[in-house]
Structure formats: structure tokens, C-alpha cells
Write a protein that holds these residues in place. Structure first.
Motif, PDB file in Angstrom:
ATOM      1  N   LYS A 273     101.507   7.794  64.813  1.00  0.00           N
ATOM      2  CA  LYS A 273     100.737   6.564  65.046  1.00  0.00           C
ATOM      3  C   LYS A 273     101.665   5.401  65.376  1.00  0.00           C
ATOM      4  CE  LYS A 273      96.625   7.573  62.324  1.00  0.00           C
ATOM      5  NZ  LYS A 273      95.807   7.199  61.167  1.00  0.00           N
ATOM      6  N   GLU A 274     102.790   5.320  64.686  1.00  0.00           N
ATOM      7  CA  GLU A 274     103.757   4.253  64.960  1.00  0.00           C
ATOM      8  C   GLU A 274     104.289   4.359  66.383  1.00  0.00           C
ATOM      9  OE1 GLU A 274     106.674   4.603  61.846  1.00  0.00           O
ATOM     10  OE2 GLU A 274     105.337   3.733  60.343  1.00  0.00           O
ATOM     11  N   GLN A 275     104.568   5.584  66.819  1.00  0.00           N
ATOM     12  CA  GLN A 275     105.058   5.785  68.185  1.00  0.00           C
ATOM     13  C   GLN A 275     103.993   5.401  69.216  1.00  0.00           C
ATOM     14  OE1 GLN A 275     106.319   9.874  68.287  1.00  0.00           O
ATOM     15  NE2 GLN A 275     108.334   9.432  67.386  1.00  0.00           N
ATOM     16  N   LEU A 276     102.753   5.748  68.933  1.00  0.00           N
ATOM     17  CA  LEU A 276     101.674   5.371  69.838  1.00  0.00           C
ATOM     18  C   LEU A 276     101.515   3.850  69.895  1.00  0.00           C
ATOM     19  CD1 LEU A 276      99.081   8.131  68.919  1.00  0.00           C
ATOM     20  CD2 LEU A 276     100.308   7.907  71.079  1.00  0.00           C
ATOM     21  N   ASN A 277     101.631   3.207  68.748  1.00  0.00           N
ATOM     22  CA  ASN A 277     101.553   1.739  68.700  1.00  0.00           C
ATOM     23  C   ASN A 277     102.658   1.102  69.539  1.00  0.00           C
ATOM     24  OD1 ASN A 277      99.246   1.484  67.104  1.00  0.00           O
ATOM     25  ND2 ASN A 277     100.413   1.534  65.203  1.00  0.00           N
ATOM     26  N   LYS A 278     103.850   1.675  69.471  1.00  0.00           N
ATOM     27  CA  LYS A 278     104.967   1.150  70.259  1.00  0.00           C
ATOM     28  C   LYS A 278     104.697   1.264  71.752  1.00  0.00           C
ATOM     29  CE  LYS A 278     108.636   1.976  66.903  1.00  0.00           C
ATOM     30  NZ  LYS A 278     109.821   2.782  66.571  1.00  0.00           N
ATOM     31  N   LYS A 279     103.913   2.281  72.129  1.00  0.00           N
ATOM     32  CA  LYS A 279     103.578   2.482  73.535  1.00  0.00           C
ATOM     33  C   LYS A 279     102.335   1.683  73.953  1.00  0.00           C
ATOM     34  CE  LYS A 279     105.846   6.860  73.910  1.00  0.00           C
ATOM     35  NZ  LYS A 279     105.913   8.106  74.622  1.00  0.00           N
ATOM     36  N   GLY A 280     101.828   0.857  73.028  1.00  0.00           N
ATOM     37  CA  GLY A 280     100.695  -0.011  73.365  1.00  0.00           C
ATOM     38  C   GLY A 280      99.326   0.588  73.175  1.00  0.00           C
ATOM     39  N   ILE A 281      99.247   1.712  72.493  1.00  0.00           N
ATOM     40  CA  ILE A 281      97.952   2.326  72.239  1.00  0.00           C
ATOM     41  C   ILE A 281      97.391   1.729  70.960  1.00  0.00           C
ATOM     42  CG2 ILE A 281      96.726   4.470  71.754  1.00  0.00           C
ATOM     43  CD1 ILE A 281      98.871   5.860  73.491  1.00  0.00           C
ATOM     44  N   LYS A 282      96.250   1.062  71.080  1.00  0.00           N
ATOM     45  CA  LYS A 282      95.659   0.338  69.947  1.00  0.00           C
ATOM     46  C   LYS A 282      94.950   1.266  68.989  1.00  0.00           C
ATOM     47  CE  LYS A 282      94.874  -3.821  72.635  1.00  0.00           C
ATOM     48  NZ  LYS A 282      93.859  -4.741  73.146  1.00  0.00           N
ATOM     49  N   TRP A 283      95.052   0.965  67.732  1.00  0.00           N
ATOM     50  CA  TRP A 283      94.335   1.718  66.700  1.00  0.00           C
ATOM     51  C   TRP A 283      93.397   0.784  66.022  1.00  0.00           C
ATOM     52  CZ3 TRP A 283      94.235   6.750  66.575  1.00  0.00           C
ATOM     53  CH2 TRP A 283      95.209   7.444  67.291  1.00  0.00           C
TER      54      TRP A 283
END
Length: 93
Positions: free
Chosen positions: A83-93
């Protein structure tokens, strides 16, 4: 379709837009005020639909993430890291 109207609004349009508005008035056998009220109402509906689609997309994203986490047998700390990696790529949670 007479509605309870309380406020008057003025708007300036380009000549081209004004002529298009008048065309729509004639096409619908209506008046400028009613066409503008309808337009505002449709705009509000579209905004609401956009919000609902955003929420649906969010739920879909979360569901997909959970399914993939199960398939990949991710441990809780691995899920957090993903999830942290996805957040870094701009994917919102």
C-alpha cells in the motif's frame, strides 16, 4: 414546468453561445430561464454521478487489492508495504 424561483441571476454570454441558447429554447419550445435551470440541474446531477463513480472506483480498487493479497498470500506487513508503494506512485486509498 413552473418551479418556485426565488433568486434572479444575470449571465453574459458570447454572441455564439447566446445564439446556441436561443436555438435550444426554440427546439424545446421553452424559455431561456427554464433552459438555464435545466442546465444547472443536469450539471448538479453529473457532479453527483462523478462522486458516486469515484466512490465505486475506490471500493473496486480496495476489493482488487484484497483479492490479490489473498492470491499472493501477502502477510500483513507485506500488505502495508504494498500500500505504501502504491501511495508513492499516486494511487489513492
Amino acid at each position: 414546468m413552473k418551479k418556485n424561483t426565488a433568486q434572479q441571476v444575470g449571465v453574459r454570454l458570447s454572441q455564439k453561445d447566446y445564439l446556441l441558447l436561443l436555438e435550444e429554447v426554440e427546439k424545446q419550445n421553452s424559455n431561456v430561464s427554464e433552459i438555464l435551470r435545466q442546465s444547472w440541474s443536469k450539471y448538479q446531477e453529473q457532479k453527483q454521478i462523478g462522486n458516486l463513480l469515484s466512490k465505486l472506483e475506490q471500493r473496486q480498487r480496495q476489493s482488487t487489492f484484497e483479492m490479490l493479497s489473498v492470491l499472493l498470500a501477502l502477510k500483513p506487513e507485506e500488505k502495508t508495504q504494498a500500500k505504501e508503494q502504491l501511495n508513492k506512485k499516486g494511487i489513492k486509498w
